[in-house]
Design a protein around this motif. Structure first.
Motif: not given
Ligand SMILES: C[S@@+](CC[C@H](N)C(=O)[O-])C[C@H]1O[C@@H](n2cnc3c(N)ncnc32)[C@H](O)[C@@H]1O
Ligand SMILES: O=C(O)C(=O)C[C@]1(C(=O)O)C=C[C@@H](O)C=C1
Length: 247
Positions: A22-23, A27, A94, A98
């Motif tokens: 997930n996000e 990250r 996600a 990116r």
């Protein structure tokens, strides 16, 4: 590039949820995978070198479960074969978002890179085009075990003569002593990379339902059952390995 340090499992969690791409994971992913997978940078860079040996003119190179496109970038750095293009596929929205940003960054820094298409989708539902290189870099272990043979068979069918599948995975070992030793050494690797015992334990319970590693013997047998003619391990660091499977 956003390169936050991985602190996802640093605080005690009342209940550890199943691991998801997930996000939050996106990250910290470059930091997470480098500090979690022994040999990861070596595998990724050399995957490009290997791919350059197998790439056939006017064919597709697949990066399946591409995450942020580290393998795609290595393919584009190393493969110069005429008419090749890269297709990167991931089912995490996600990750895909990116990944596209990172690849745009690579486009602006280098000339004469292979064209690339990033697809948000399930690799189990993918219609494969004739391919010379297929990379499954730490992706098959996240596919349901009962789906793995069918996926590998479809990859085998799409591979052109002279091509190869490059498969990297976390391994389990049938010999209990070997399994325990390499698991303990992997924990030591994570500790040496700054993960606390709490982080290591919580990550372990997060991935145990979603990531099911096989043994080297299981990989070899399944690849042969899928129609590959030869399986050659080219890298192992602790309980992580990478194999070349030839059509
Ligand atoms: C450990 S990561 C792969 C790392 C990446 N190949 C690299 O070298 O940096 C596994 C990836 O597989 C993706 N994935 C898992 N199941 C998938 C599926 N059925 N279809 C497409 N992608 C999938 C996840 O979203 C995740 O990004
Ligand atoms: O086995 C572990 O402890 C891991 O953290 C491995 C692993 C992987 O092999 O993909 C699991 C999830 C993350 O994608 C990064 C690393």
């Amino acid at each position: 590039m956003i390169q936050d340090p991985d602190r996802i499992f640093a605080q005690p969690l009342a209940q550890v949820p199943d691991f998801a791409f997930n996000e939050d994971v996106v990250r910290v992913f470059p930091d997470m995978i480098k500090r979690s997978v022994p040999g990861y940078p070596t595998i990724v860079e050399n995957l490009g070198v290997l791919a350059a040996q197998f790439a056939q003119p006017n064919s597709v190179l697949y990066d399946l479960g591409s995450s942020l496109g580290a393998v795609t970038q290595a393919l584009r750095r190393h493969v110069r074969t005429e008419g090749c293009s890269v297709i990167a596929v991931d089912n995490s929205a996600a990750m895909v978002e990116r990944c596209r940003e990172y690849l745009n960054g690579q486009n602006s820094m280098f000339q004469e890179l292979l064209p690339v298409e990033v697809i948000e989708g399930d690799i189990l539902a993918l219609e494969f085009q004739p391919a010379s290189v297929v990379a499954l870099n730490f992706t098959l272990q996240f596919i349901a075990p009962q789906e793995r043979l069918a996926l590998l068979s479809r990859i085998r069918q799409s591979l052109l003569p002279g091509g190869a599948l490059i498969l990297s995975e976390k391994l389990r070992f049938n010999d209990c002593e070997e399994h325990e030793l390499l698991t303990d050494l992997h924990i030591a690797f994570k500790r040496a990379n700054g993960y606390s015992d709490l982080e290591i334990a919580q990550k372990r319970s997060a991935i145990e339902n979603v990531m099911k590693p096989d043994s080297l013997e299981e990989h070899r047998e399944r690849l042969l059952a899928a129609g590959f003619s030869k399986v050659v391990p080219w890298f192992q660091c602790l309980n992580f390995a990478s194999l070349i499977a030839l059509p």
